[in-house]
Design an enzyme around this catalytic site. Sequence first.
Site, PDB file in Angstrom:
ATOM      1  N   ASP A  12       1.579 -12.945   1.895  1.00 46.86           N
ATOM      2  CA  ASP A  12       2.497 -11.792   1.959  1.00 46.86           C
ATOM      3  C   ASP A  12       1.805 -10.467   1.653  1.00 46.86           C
ATOM      4  OD1 ASP A  12       4.603 -13.557   2.471  1.00 46.86           O
ATOM      5  OD2 ASP A  12       5.048 -13.787   0.345  1.00 46.86           O
ATOM      6  N   HIS A  40       4.729 -13.791   9.229  1.00 49.90           N
ATOM      7  CA  HIS A  40       4.279 -12.406   9.197  1.00 49.90           C
ATOM      8  C   HIS A  40       5.443 -11.554   9.657  1.00 49.90           C
ATOM      9  CE1 HIS A  40       0.189 -13.671   8.723  1.00 49.90           C
ATOM     10  NE2 HIS A  40       0.206 -14.338   9.856  1.00 49.90           N
TER      11      HIS A  40
HETATM   12  P1  GDP Z   1       1.778 -11.377   5.710  1.00 48.66           P
HETATM   13  O1  GDP Z   1       2.192 -12.817   5.662  1.00 48.66           O
HETATM   14  O2  GDP Z   1       0.526 -11.124   4.945  1.00 48.66           O
HETATM   15  O3  GDP Z   1       1.729 -10.846   7.088  1.00 48.66           O
HETATM   16  O4  GDP Z   1       2.873 -10.561   4.915  1.00 48.66           O
HETATM   17  P2  GDP Z   1       4.465 -10.522   5.160  1.00 48.66           P
HETATM   18  O5  GDP Z   1       4.771 -10.120   6.521  1.00 48.66           O
HETATM   19  O6  GDP Z   1       5.106 -11.738   4.645  1.00 48.66           O
HETATM   20  O7  GDP Z   1       4.885  -9.417   4.085  1.00 48.66           O
HETATM   21  C1  GDP Z   1       4.507  -8.179   4.221  1.00 48.66           C
HETATM   22  C2  GDP Z   1       5.749  -7.312   4.203  1.00 48.66           C
HETATM   23  O8  GDP Z   1       5.337  -6.046   3.845  1.00 48.66           O
HETATM   24  C3  GDP Z   1       6.409  -7.160   5.548  1.00 48.66           C
HETATM   25  O9  GDP Z   1       7.785  -7.045   5.370  1.00 48.66           O
HETATM   26  C4  GDP Z   1       5.825  -5.869   6.093  1.00 48.66           C
HETATM   27  O10 GDP Z   1       6.676  -5.203   6.994  1.00 48.66           O
HETATM   28  C5  GDP Z   1       5.659  -5.091   4.833  1.00 48.66           C
HETATM   29  N1  GDP Z   1       4.535  -4.154   4.786  1.00 48.66           N
HETATM   30  C6  GDP Z   1       3.264  -4.318   5.248  1.00 48.66           C
HETATM   31  N2  GDP Z   1       2.511  -3.256   4.908  1.00 48.66           N
HETATM   32  C7  GDP Z   1       3.324  -2.418   4.200  1.00 48.66           C
HETATM   33  C8  GDP Z   1       3.130  -1.157   3.554  1.00 48.66           C
HETATM   34  O11 GDP Z   1       2.037  -0.592   3.510  1.00 48.66           O
HETATM   35  N3  GDP Z   1       4.220  -0.609   2.920  1.00 48.66           N
HETATM   36  C9  GDP Z   1       5.433  -1.221   2.881  1.00 48.66           C
HETATM   37  N4  GDP Z   1       6.432  -0.611   2.249  1.00 48.66           N
HETATM   38  N5  GDP Z   1       5.643  -2.416   3.475  1.00 48.66           N
HETATM   39  C10 GDP Z   1       4.609  -3.008   4.121  1.00 48.66           C
END
Ligand code: GDP
Length: 424
Positions: A12, A40
């Site tokens: 995440d 993701h």
């Molecule tokens: P992943 O599994 O590593 O791709 O992560 P996830 O998708 O589960 O969680 C990342 C969450 O953080 C998602 O809801 C993204 O839209 C959000 N996100 C990613 N980068 C940023 C950021 O820089 N700022 C904010 N506020 N949200 C972010």
Amino acid sequence: MVRAVVGANWGDEGKGKITDMLASDADIVIRFQGGSNAGHTIINDYGKFALHLLPSGVFNPNTTCIIGNGVALNIPKLFEEINDIVSKGVPNPNILVSDRAQILMPYHVLFDTCEEARLAGKSFGSTKSGIAPFYSDKYAKIGIQVNELFDDEVLKERVEKICVLKNCMLVNLYNQPPLVPEELMDTLHQYRDMVAPYVCDVSLYLHNAIKEGKNILLEGQLGSLKDPDFGIYPMVTSSHTLAAYGALGAGIPPYEITNITTVVKAYSSAVGGGAFVSEIFGEEADELRRRGGDAGEFGATTGRPRRMGWFDCVASRYGCRVQGTTEAVLTVLDVLGYLDEIPVCVGYEIDGEVVRDFPATALLEKAKPVLKVMPGWKCDIRGIKKYEDLPEACRNYVEFIEKELEVPIRMVSNGPRRDEIIYR
Ligand code: GDP
């Protein structure tokens, strides 16, 4: 050029956003491990998507998206996801599936569910997607590779062998009705017809793509601390989450992975059990979870509330090291803008001694966080495009973390959208 995008923490970290962003000039994006057990979240011009099995390159019409041999291939889930994105206006993606990928079967999900129920309060907090039983079967050599779907004789023999073993546990341990070989064959025939148009000798395809100088991205799922060897065993996932596994799970030589982009979250969050040294609780945690919005509240696949904590230098430095990080990306920095002061965990106190190196599980369970408090910046940094335009306290936070990580932070993400990124 081959680049791996991987996570330094518990998952995440925002890898989906970074992969989606980098995919705009990638020829190929490959998933090399895991299955549909994590997700993701991607926000782009087509809308908001939770991808579980599809590579995050699917939104770019010029990118070929590959399911590598290291993935737990849930065929109905793959097609559900393709249909979902196409129904929301995304052009039909170019997809290839490795002929050596193994198939995640409905009985893997059944075993996962039965075992979690049997363990009750002592369970692993599995997503019940069948991942652990799938990888167990792969290494016990009773899995089914995609290429075997096309040879009924091999398949029949395999299925009969599987049923003997599985039924022993299903009937005697879990009190479930036994598997019926003919029914499994029917399922496998359906899977064969679904996947047939996409099957490819991926390793050969990538060999040629590398020769032609194509731009290739390996997309990791979860993070270093969930790796079965280097993570918080046994509260880990069942496939390797490290960039090194990208070579095996995609079928390319290890020396081709020259860029390892490790995504690091500006605070900590984790789904599932296990040691989490910098964890916070109560109102403090609820507030951070709320402020995190999509990034804070719930796992993309599980919908479970995430456990929250302060940034952990010990775990993240280790997470970057075991990935072999060449550059780090610091994400969700914008979320911390509400805090007057921001604690970070700079050491672990274990049996009265302070350590900087992340220990193996037995010692980790005893670790208490040593916190350092950084001044907050008390404003919204979304919309800022240049590093110099960030408030000084915010730059200090980034630079402190960079020093602690011992790898360069080349990008800072200040919002969930693709264009909310600051290059350094
Ligand atoms: P992943 O599994 O590593 O791709 O992560 P996830 O998708 O589960 O969680 C990342 C969450 O953080 C998602 O809801 C993204 O839209 C959000 N996100 C990613 N980068 C940023 C950021 O820089 N700022 C904010 N506020 N949200 C972010």
